[in-house]
Structures are given as C-alpha cells and as structure tokens.
Scaffold this motif. Structure first.
Motif, PDB file in Angstrom:
ATOM      1  N   TYR A   1       0.824  -1.208   0.000  1.00 11.42           N
ATOM      2  CA  TYR A   1       0.000   0.000   0.000  1.00 11.42           C
ATOM      3  C   TYR A   1       0.860   1.259   0.000  1.00 11.42           C
ATOM      4  N   MET A   2       1.917   1.272   0.820  1.00 13.07           N
ATOM      5  CA  MET A   2       2.767   2.465   0.878  1.00 13.07           C
ATOM      6  C   MET A   2       3.560   2.648  -0.410  1.00 13.07           C
ATOM      7  N   ALA A   3       3.917   1.547  -1.069  1.00 13.31           N
ATOM      8  CA  ALA A   3       4.599   1.667  -2.361  1.00 13.31           C
ATOM      9  C   ALA A   3       3.677   2.301  -3.399  1.00 13.31           C
ATOM     10  N   MET A   4       2.404   1.917  -3.362  1.00  8.01           N
ATOM     11  CA  MET A   4       1.440   2.518  -4.294  1.00  8.01           C
ATOM     12  C   MET A   4       1.254   4.007  -3.999  1.00  8.01           C
ATOM     13  N   LEU A   5       1.201   4.363  -2.718  1.00  6.86           N
ATOM     14  CA  LEU A   5       1.089   5.781  -2.355  1.00  6.86           C
ATOM     15  C   LEU A   5       2.340   6.554  -2.767  1.00  6.86           C
ATOM     16  N   ALA A   6       3.491   5.916  -2.643  1.00 10.33           N
ATOM     17  CA  ALA A   6       4.740   6.565  -3.049  1.00 10.33           C
ATOM     18  C   ALA A   6       4.714   6.894  -4.529  1.00 10.33           C
TER      19      ALA A   6
ATOM     20  N   ILE B   1       9.678   0.732  -9.879  1.00  8.59           N
ATOM     21  CA  ILE B   1       8.770   1.514 -10.728  1.00  8.59           C
ATOM     22  C   ILE B   1       8.752   2.980 -10.306  1.00  8.59           C
ATOM     23  N   TYR B   2       8.478   3.243  -9.022  1.00  9.88           N
ATOM     24  CA  TYR B   2       8.320   4.651  -8.643  1.00  9.88           C
ATOM     25  C   TYR B   2       9.665   5.370  -8.518  1.00  9.88           C
ATOM     26  N   MET B   3      10.731   4.666  -8.147  1.00  7.74           N
ATOM     27  CA  MET B   3      12.029   5.318  -8.038  1.00  7.74           C
ATOM     28  C   MET B   3      12.602   5.675  -9.411  1.00  7.74           C
ATOM     29  N   LEU B   4      12.555   4.728 -10.345  1.00  5.91           N
ATOM     30  CA  LEU B   4      13.075   5.011 -11.683  1.00  5.91           C
ATOM     31  C   LEU B   4      12.228   6.064 -12.410  1.00  5.91           C
ATOM     32  N   SER B   5      10.919   6.046 -12.166  1.00  6.12           N
ATOM     33  CA  SER B   5      10.059   7.062 -12.753  1.00  6.12           C
ATOM     34  C   SER B   5      10.448   8.444 -12.259  1.00  6.12           C
ATOM     35  N   MET B   6      10.667   8.561 -10.948  1.00  8.62           N
ATOM     36  CA  MET B   6      11.085   9.839 -10.377  1.00  8.62           C
ATOM     37  C   MET B   6      12.450  10.265 -10.920  1.00  8.62           C
ATOM     38  N   TYR B   7      13.386   9.318 -11.009  1.00 12.74           N
ATOM     39  CA  TYR B   7      14.729   9.643 -11.490  1.00 12.74           C
ATOM     40  C   TYR B   7      14.693  10.114 -12.945  1.00 12.74           C
ATOM     41  N   LYS B   8      13.903   9.420 -13.760  1.00 13.44           N
ATOM     42  CA  LYS B   8      13.791   9.798 -15.169  1.00 13.44           C
ATOM     43  C   LYS B   8      13.255  11.214 -15.307  1.00 13.44           C
ATOM     44  N   ARG B   9      12.197  11.540 -14.582  1.00 13.47           N
ATOM     45  CA  ARG B   9      11.577  12.860 -14.692  1.00 13.47           C
ATOM     46  C   ARG B   9      12.479  13.968 -14.142  1.00 13.47           C
ATOM     47  N   THR B  10      13.350  13.607 -13.210  1.00 17.50           N
ATOM     48  CA  THR B  10      14.201  14.618 -12.581  1.00 17.50           C
ATOM     49  C   THR B  10      15.487  14.875 -13.360  1.00 17.50           C
ATOM     50  N   PHE B  11      16.125  13.818 -13.852  1.00 14.39           N
ATOM     51  CA  PHE B  11      17.472  13.963 -14.397  1.00 14.39           C
ATOM     52  C   PHE B  11      17.564  13.810 -15.918  1.00 14.39           C
ATOM     53  N   PHE B  12      16.611  13.161 -16.546  1.00 18.67           N
ATOM     54  CA  PHE B  12      16.693  12.946 -17.980  1.00 18.67           C
ATOM     55  C   PHE B  12      15.812  13.947 -18.735  1.00 18.67           C
ATOM     56  N   GLY B  13      15.926  13.934 -20.052  1.00 21.55           N
ATOM     57  CA  GLY B  13      15.166  14.858 -20.882  1.00 21.55           C
ATOM     58  C   GLY B  13      15.928  16.154 -21.107  1.00 21.55           C
ATOM     59  N   LYS B  14      15.234  17.149 -21.598  1.00 26.68           N
ATOM     60  CA  LYS B  14      15.850  18.434 -21.915  1.00 26.68           C
ATOM     61  C   LYS B  14      15.759  19.391 -20.733  1.00 26.68           C
ATOM     62  N   LEU B  15      16.777  20.248 -20.660  1.00 32.49           N
ATOM     63  CA  LEU B  15      16.750  21.333 -19.681  1.00 32.49           C
ATOM     64  C   LEU B  15      15.878  22.452 -20.236  1.00 32.49           C
ATOM     65  N   VAL B  16      14.665  22.534 -19.730  1.00 28.18           N
ATOM     66  CA  VAL B  16      13.707  23.498 -20.280  1.00 28.18           C
ATOM     67  C   VAL B  16      13.696  24.787 -19.456  1.00 28.18           C
ATOM     68  N   LYS B  17      13.599  24.655 -18.156  1.00 28.82           N
ATOM     69  CA  LYS B  17      13.440  25.832 -17.298  1.00 28.82           C
ATOM     70  C   LYS B  17      14.791  26.477 -17.005  1.00 28.82           C
ATOM     71  N   GLN B  18      14.804  27.792 -17.073  1.00 30.58           N
ATOM     72  CA  GLN B  18      16.041  28.538 -16.843  1.00 30.58           C
ATOM     73  C   GLN B  18      16.570  28.310 -15.431  1.00 30.58           C
ATOM     74  N   GLU B  19      15.650  28.171 -14.454  1.00 29.60           N
ATOM     75  CA  GLU B  19      16.072  27.950 -13.073  1.00 29.60           C
ATOM     76  C   GLU B  19      16.894  26.673 -12.939  1.00 29.60           C
ATOM     77  N   ASN B  20      16.538  25.636 -13.708  1.00 32.69           N
ATOM     78  CA  ASN B  20      17.295  24.393 -13.672  1.00 32.69           C
ATOM     79  C   ASN B  20      18.649  24.533 -14.358  1.00 32.69           C
ATOM     80  N   LYS B  21      18.715  25.350 -15.408  1.00 32.34           N
ATOM     81  CA  LYS B  21      19.981  25.561 -16.112  1.00 32.34           C
ATOM     82  C   LYS B  21      21.005  26.243 -15.219  1.00 32.34           C
ATOM     83  N   ASP B  22      20.532  27.030 -14.266  1.00 35.24           N
ATOM     84  CA  ASP B  22      21.436  27.771 -13.376  1.00 35.24           C
ATOM     85  C   ASP B  22      21.897  26.955 -12.170  1.00 35.24           C
ATOM     86  N   MET B  23      21.384  25.739 -12.002  1.00 36.16           N
ATOM     87  CA  MET B  23      21.720  24.921 -10.837  1.00 36.16           C
ATOM     88  C   MET B  23      23.140  24.376 -10.950  1.00 36.16           C
ATOM     89  N   LYS B  24      23.916  24.514  -9.873  1.00 36.76           N
ATOM     90  CA  LYS B  24      25.299  24.055  -9.846  1.00 36.76           C
ATOM     91  C   LYS B  24      25.394  22.631  -9.302  1.00 36.76           C
TER      92      LYS B  24
END
Length: 508
Positions: free
Chosen positions: A286-291, A420-443
């Motif tokens: 249940y907690m994995a589904m909520l996560a 499932i939920y960890m890799l999904s979160m990692y993909k959305r956070t670290f992969f893909g294009k840098l779209v937002k300027q705030e993310n481009k400025d992150m060190k």
C-alpha cells in the motif's frame, strides 16, 4: 574502556551545553568536531567489542531509585553495536552536509542533545531508563520540526508528538505491570532486563504485555494504520530533521521488538506472527502505491520508507537467525540509504526551493556528479545486488520464506514496486531536456555536499560487497536470542515452531 558507553551517551550533551558559549560563527565547525569525536568513540567501542560473545558487553550499573529496583544500567551486544555506530555516523554526516541558515547555533545544540537521547535508547538495559531516553527523543525532534520546518511545521510537530507519546504511554503501562509481576514473583522490585529475562510468564500475560509494547513500537515504526504522522513530519521537517528521523528514530521501534518483545514474550511473538506479517505486507504494498502517486519528492521517499520498514517487520517476525539478522542489517542499510535520499532532496531544495518532481528535468546535463550519486543511492533503495539495500532485504525475505513462501512472494513485490516509482522519479528529474532557466542555473554538488553524499555512497557499496563484517557479530547475538526464545516458551507448540524456522542455521 569500561566507561565508554557513558562517554558515548553524555559527551554530546556536555558538548551541547558548552555550545551555548561558542560564537555562532564557529558553531558549524564546533558541531562537526563534536560529532567526529563521538563517531571515533563508537569505532573504539567496535574495536574493543568481542564478536565471539553473545551476551552484553561493557555493562555498567549504578543505583538510581534502589527501593524500586531502578538503575542506571547500560550495555551493548551485536544487535545494538552497529546501530550505535550508525547513529554517530549519520549525525556526523548530517552536520557536515548541513545547509540550514536559520539559527544554526541552536539547531546544532538541539542535534547534539538528540544524539545523546538516541544513543541512550540503544544501550539502556533498565526498562525505565530505556523509557526515559525513548521519550526524551521527542523533545529535540519536536523542536527541530516545529521551529525549522516548513509552513505547516507546528501542526506536523504536534501530530508527531501526540501520536508517539500516546503510544508510548500504553507501553509504559505494560512496563509497570511487568515490574509488578516480577515483584509478586520474586518479592523484590527490578526493571533490569537481565532480571526480566529470567521470568517465564504465563501465555495470557504474555499476550496482553505484547499488545501494550506493540502500541509503543508500532506507532513509531510507524506501522499501518498508525503511519499518517510520518509523511507529514517528513514533508515539513528540515532536511537534517528528515535525515535523522528516517535514519535513526524509526529504527528505535523495530529494535524494541527485538530487544523486548521477542525474548520477553516468545509465545505471544509466535502467536502474533500472522498479524504482524499482515501489517507488514499492507505497509509494503500500500505504501509503495502511495509513493508512486506522489508529486512531492520528499513525500514519495517518506512513503517508500514506510514500505521498506514493512520488510524489516517481516524479518523480525520470521523469528529465525536469517530473518532477524537480515532485519537488523536492513535497519542499518535503510538508515544510510534513506538518509542519503533525504539529503539529496535537500540539495535540490536548497537550489530551487521546491520539492515537486515536475519542476525539474534534464539535471544530468549540468549536475552529472549529483546525478551519479543519486543513481547509486536509488539503486540501493530498490535492492540492487552489490549494494547495502540488497543484503538486508534478501535475508529478511529469506528468513520469512520459512514461515510462508506465498506471503514472501507477495512481500517481494516491494522490489518491483520500488523500482517503478524510483526510476520514474529519477527519469523525470534527471533525464530529458533542460527546459526551465532555473534548472539551467543549478550548480553541481561540491565541497561538503560531495563529501557527505560521497561518504554514504562508499558505505552503500562497501557493505553491499562485504556484509560479513556486520553479519558475524549479528549472528552470534541473534542465535543466542532464538535459543532464549525457545527455552522460555511455555507452550510445546511454540517450541516446535521456533525449532522449525531455525532449522537451517546461521547466515554466513
């Protein structure tokens, strides 16, 4: 080294008191030095610890209230040894990686007082002393959440305090009744675990006392359905509060089951295996589904933490060497991994002031080192072989397999769901294009952030490759524990069940 446990308990408190005299600009360095010294003391404890001895070592005793048998009684065995080392290590790493800027001096002083109470819980062998340290942990954590937390910090702090304090009061009633039973049996008062372990209780008394202790431990794990305070507390706590809450405070409760419930109430422990397994399985799935449903990264890790604590519960109530040793190893592993996960979220929050997954994306482009570190921690969280997370989960489920292969299969779903939920979160956070300027400025991470997270990554890999250094002392103590349970059981059916689940032997 006969006084080393007292040094471990009271050195942080003395240092915290002295800290009021330290200039606020020097307080970070002072706090780190204090926690480094405390960590070195815990390593000395390990150095002088005899891994071939199953019982308590470095025992100290001093009368406090003699007429009621309440003493300052402390000691350490193979179960508590490495949990103490984890406390001192994670507190040190948390202060090294501290990025909080609000009233840092008082925060560090509070953390040092909290470290004192946490160590006290894991070394106390007098039940009243254990309860005092147990309840004292609430005060600094309440202050940390309520003062340094987010916008709903007061509500989260009050809910945390009321839930855990209420459950602990029920446990206190059970402790006092056990003391009364001991007095009626022997004619003297005592709250020493050494004395209590010599008492064989009737089955019905065991049942009621198990339930009383269960409420104290289950609320703080937290087990379903007492879990609602934890995601809120994690969501509102500052990063350092979440690190200590997940890494240490949640382990106090599963430790309590091992230290108290199993040896004192062996028949009741066997009787409630099905009930405990059910609660553990509900937590896992249940907690994995909520996560998976969470958009807040910190909330997702909080629910994930409850899910993994369900696996620890199954290991404890496997009632065999494999399961209990695996549960303790998973407690250590989960403490390191969850601490690293919350610290990683803190890195992102410090840069963007948000924890929402949808606000990120493509961070691997400009934060490659952080992306690598986060990946290692994530793989440990999902139980990848050769990481510390795999060892504890595998042994816990292996031990529970003797009780029920089918329920073990259901419990193993935690690995699939967490992937499932960890890799999904990692993909959305670290992969893909840098779209937002705030993310481009992150060190990228550097300096103390890199050192703190890098130290955790080294441990994650090292203890995943070579677990023997911890498992050997654990096996010695846990083997003795299972034998004590079998000897103290009053029902022959209980003895047979304990023999059956311990038929294979020690974990190598």
């Amino acid at each position: 080294m006969e006084n080393i446990l007292s040094m471990l308990i009271f050195f942080p408190a003395v240092a915290a008191t002295v800290g009021f005299l330290i200039d606020k600009d020097s307080m970070r360095q002072y706090g780190v030095v204090v926690t480094v010294v405390e960590f070195v003391l815990s390593l000395l404890l390990w150095y002088y610890f005899d891994t071939n001895v199953a019982g308590m070592q470095f025992v100290q005793s001093m009368p406090l209230i003699s007429e009621y048998g309440i003493n300052y009684l402390v000691g350490v065995d193979g179960v508590s040894l490495f949990l103490i080392i984890m406390i001192t290590f994670m507190t040190m790493i948390a202060l090294i990686g501290l990025t909080e800027k609000k009233d840092v001096k008082n925060l560090i002083i509070t953390m040092l007082y909290l470290e004192m109470t946490m160590v006290g819980v894991f070394v106390s062998l007098d039940v009243i002393l254990f309860y005092i340290f147990w309840e004292l942990t609430l005060i600094p954590m309440f202050y940390i959440i309520g003062f340094w937390g987010a916008e709903k910090r007061f509500y989260a702090a009050i809910k945390f305090f009321l839930y855990t304090f209420t459950g602990s009061l029920v446990m206190l009633v059970g402790m006092l009744y056990f003391g009364y039973v001991y007095h009626e049996t022997t004619g003297v008062w005592s709250f020493s675990l050494f004395d209590w372990n010599s008492v064989i209780l009737p089955f019905d008394v065991q049942l009621w006392l198990f339930i009383a202790f269960f409420f104290g431990f289950a609320v703080k794990v937290p087990m379903f359905p007492f879990h609602t305070w934890l995601p809120l507390a994690h969501g509102q706590a500052p990063t350092i509060g979440s690190i200590i809450l997940a890494a240490v405070l949640l382990k106090m409760e599963t430790y309590g089951f091992i230290r108290f419930s199993l040896p004192l109430f062996p028949d009741a422990s066997v009787y409630f295996v099905g009930f405990m397994a059910t609660l553990g399985l509900i937590a896992i799935i249940y907690m994995a589904m909520l996560a998976y449903a969470q958009e807040d990264m910190k909330q997702m890790i909080a629910y994930s933490s409850i899910s993994h604590m369900g696996v620890i519960t199954l290991g404890v109530f496997a009632l065999n060497v494999e399961g209990i040793s695996g549960a303790v190893y998973l407690m250590i592993g989960h403490g390191i991994v969850s601490g690293a996960l919350f610290m990683s979220v803190g890195v992102l929050y410090d840069r963007r002031k948000t924890k929402m997954i949808k606000e990120f994306g493509g961070l691997a482009h400009n934060m490659p080192m952080f992306a690598f570190v986060y990946a290692v921690v994530l793989f440990a969280s999902v139980g990848l072989p050769l990481t510390i997370g795999f060892i504890g989960e595998f042994l816990s489920l292996l031990g529970f397999f003797k009780y029920s292969p089918f329920l073990t299969f259901l419990a193993s779903l935690t690995i699939v769901l967490s992937v499932i939920y960890m890799l999904s979160m990692y993909k959305r956070t670290f992969f893909g294009k840098l779209v937002k300027q705030e993310n481009k400025d992150m060190k990228d991470i550097f300096g103390r952030e890199l050192f703190a997270l890098g130290s955790l990554v080294v441990l994650i890999i090292a203890l995943g490759i070579y677990p023997k250094v911890i498992l050997d002392p654990l096996n010695t103590t846990v083997t003795h524990l299972t034998k004590v349970m079998e000897i103290k059981a009053v029902n022959e059916d209980t003895k047979e069940k304990l023999r059956a689940v311990n038929s294979i032997g020690e974990v190598k």
